[in-house]
Design a protein around this motif. Structure first.
Motif, PDB file in Angstrom:
ATOM      1  N   THR A 102       0.809  -1.226   0.000  1.00  0.00           N
ATOM      2  CA  THR A 102       0.000   0.000   0.000  1.00  0.00           C
ATOM      3  C   THR A 102       0.837   1.270   0.000  1.00  0.00           C
ATOM      4  OG1 THR A 102      -0.138  -0.085   2.409  1.00  0.00           O
ATOM      5  CG2 THR A 102      -1.935  -1.110   1.157  1.00  0.00           C
ATOM      6  N   GLN A 103       2.125   1.158   0.294  1.00  0.00           N
ATOM      7  CA  GLN A 103       2.931   2.381   0.403  1.00  0.00           C
ATOM      8  C   GLN A 103       3.657   2.756  -0.879  1.00  0.00           C
ATOM      9  OE1 GLN A 103       5.393   1.972   3.822  1.00  0.00           O
ATOM     10  NE2 GLN A 103       3.672   2.074   5.223  1.00  0.00           N
ATOM     11  N   CYS A 105       3.387   0.874  -4.483  1.00  0.00           N
ATOM     12  CA  CYS A 105       2.725   0.752  -5.787  1.00  0.00           C
ATOM     13  C   CYS A 105       1.260   0.340  -5.690  1.00  0.00           C
ATOM     14  CB  CYS A 105       3.490  -0.226  -6.671  1.00  0.00           C
ATOM     15  SG  CYS A 105       3.623  -1.866  -5.971  1.00  0.00           S
ATOM     16  N   ASN A 106       0.782   0.045  -4.495  1.00  0.00           N
ATOM     17  CA  ASN A 106      -0.623  -0.316  -4.264  1.00  0.00           C
ATOM     18  C   ASN A 106      -1.063  -1.505  -5.103  1.00  0.00           C
ATOM     19  OD1 ASN A 106      -2.920   0.105  -2.745  1.00  0.00           O
ATOM     20  ND2 ASN A 106      -3.918   1.268  -4.352  1.00  0.00           N
ATOM     21  N   LYS A 107      -0.174  -2.508  -5.245  1.00  0.00           N
ATOM     22  CA  LYS A 107      -0.483  -3.719  -5.985  1.00  0.00           C
ATOM     23  C   LYS A 107      -0.472  -4.915  -5.043  1.00  0.00           C
ATOM     24  CE  LYS A 107       1.159  -2.214 -10.449  1.00  0.00           C
ATOM     25  NZ  LYS A 107       2.020  -2.488 -11.576  1.00  0.00           N
ATOM     26  N   VAL A 108      -1.214  -5.942  -5.410  1.00  0.00           N
ATOM     27  CA  VAL A 108      -1.272  -7.172  -4.622  1.00  0.00           C
ATOM     28  C   VAL A 108       0.031  -7.936  -4.812  1.00  0.00           C
ATOM     29  CG1 VAL A 108      -2.456  -9.367  -4.312  1.00  0.00           C
ATOM     30  CG2 VAL A 108      -3.775  -7.296  -4.759  1.00  0.00           C
ATOM     31  N   ASP A 109       0.717  -8.216  -3.710  1.00  0.00           N
ATOM     32  CA  ASP A 109       1.975  -8.962  -3.753  1.00  0.00           C
ATOM     33  C   ASP A 109       1.741 -10.462  -3.761  1.00  0.00           C
ATOM     34  OD1 ASP A 109       3.571  -6.705  -3.765  1.00  0.00           O
ATOM     35  OD2 ASP A 109       3.764  -6.660  -1.589  1.00  0.00           O
ATOM     36  N   ASN A 110       0.871 -10.927  -2.858  1.00  0.00           N
ATOM     37  CA  ASN A 110       0.587 -12.357  -2.781  1.00  0.00           C
ATOM     38  C   ASN A 110      -0.761 -12.573  -2.124  1.00  0.00           C
ATOM     39  OD1 ASN A 110       0.917 -12.985   0.201  1.00  0.00           O
ATOM     40  ND2 ASN A 110       2.928 -12.097  -0.230  1.00  0.00           N
ATOM     41  N   VAL A 111      -1.265 -13.779  -2.279  1.00  0.00           N
ATOM     42  CA  VAL A 111      -2.516 -14.191  -1.658  1.00  0.00           C
ATOM     43  C   VAL A 111      -2.200 -15.413  -0.810  1.00  0.00           C
ATOM     44  CG1 VAL A 111      -4.862 -15.008  -2.038  1.00  0.00           C
ATOM     45  CG2 VAL A 111      -3.871 -13.309  -3.584  1.00  0.00           C
ATOM     46  N   GLN A 112      -2.459 -15.307   0.485  1.00  0.00           N
ATOM     47  CA  GLN A 112      -2.154 -16.380   1.430  1.00  0.00           C
ATOM     48  C   GLN A 112      -3.431 -17.122   1.798  1.00  0.00           C
ATOM     49  OE1 GLN A 112       0.042 -15.213   4.947  1.00  0.00           O
ATOM     50  NE2 GLN A 112      -0.973 -16.782   6.150  1.00  0.00           N
ATOM     51  N   LEU A 113      -3.420 -18.445   1.626  1.00  0.00           N
ATOM     52  CA  LEU A 113      -4.560 -19.293   1.974  1.00  0.00           C
ATOM     53  C   LEU A 113      -4.204 -20.094   3.220  1.00  0.00           C
ATOM     54  CD1 LEU A 113      -5.288 -20.782  -1.573  1.00  0.00           C
ATOM     55  CD2 LEU A 113      -6.154 -18.650  -0.594  1.00  0.00           C
ATOM     56  N   SER A 114      -4.988 -19.960   4.271  1.00  0.00           N
ATOM     57  CA  SER A 114      -4.819 -20.789   5.465  1.00  0.00           C
ATOM     58  C   SER A 114      -5.660 -22.044   5.278  1.00  0.00           C
ATOM     59  CB  SER A 114      -5.269 -20.041   6.716  1.00  0.00           C
ATOM     60  OG  SER A 114      -4.493 -18.881   6.887  1.00  0.00           O
ATOM     61  N   LEU A 115      -5.024 -23.212   5.382  1.00  0.00           N
ATOM     62  CA  LEU A 115      -5.676 -24.480   5.054  1.00  0.00           C
ATOM     63  C   LEU A 115      -5.797 -25.367   6.280  1.00  0.00           C
ATOM     64  CD1 LEU A 115      -3.596 -25.228   1.833  1.00  0.00           C
ATOM     65  CD2 LEU A 115      -5.761 -23.996   1.992  1.00  0.00           C
TER      66      LEU A 115
END
Length: 125
Positions: A102-103, A105-115
């Protein structure tokens, strides 16, 4: 700029209910990911329990992840990383955390799935 090498492949699984009320596999999506697993053993109250949790980081630029982004919590995951049988490789997505820079480039770096470990669902092709 992607800093994670997605060396593993997991299968995201959507389910539906058949005419008898049983949960069956609806669709499957192979997605590049990085998976970290933890397996434990507990004994209490004259019962043995084997627990298995995992965290999967999926590629946020993958077309299947983007298409199902707001439904990931409803999905199951097949993560067979160590050559175990497919029946031992099923997980339920309990939580999704989107990491965004958010500071800068305001882009999504990764998506974490808790399984969380679950039993397999019938109807897999």
């Amino acid at each position: 700029m992607v800093c994670i090498n997605y060396n593993d492949t997991i299968t995201l699984v959507t389910t539906t209910v058949d005419s008898y009320g049983a949960e069956i596999v609806d669709q499957e999506y192979d997605v590049p990911a990085v998976v970290e697993m933890a397996t434990g053993y507990a004994h209490s109250g004259n019962q043995d329990a084997i627990t298995s949790d995992a965290i999967a980081f999926v590629d946020p630029t993958n077309a299947d992840v983007l298409e199902n982004f707001y439904r990931l919590e409803e999905m199951l995951v097949i993560a067979n990383l160590f050559g175990a049988s497919e029946a031992q490789s099923w997980f339920k997505i309990e939580n999704v955390i989107v990491a965004r820079d958010t500071q800068l480039c305001n882009k999504v770096d990764n998506v974490q799935l808790s399984l969380k470990k679950v039993r397999p669902v019938g109807g897999i092709s």
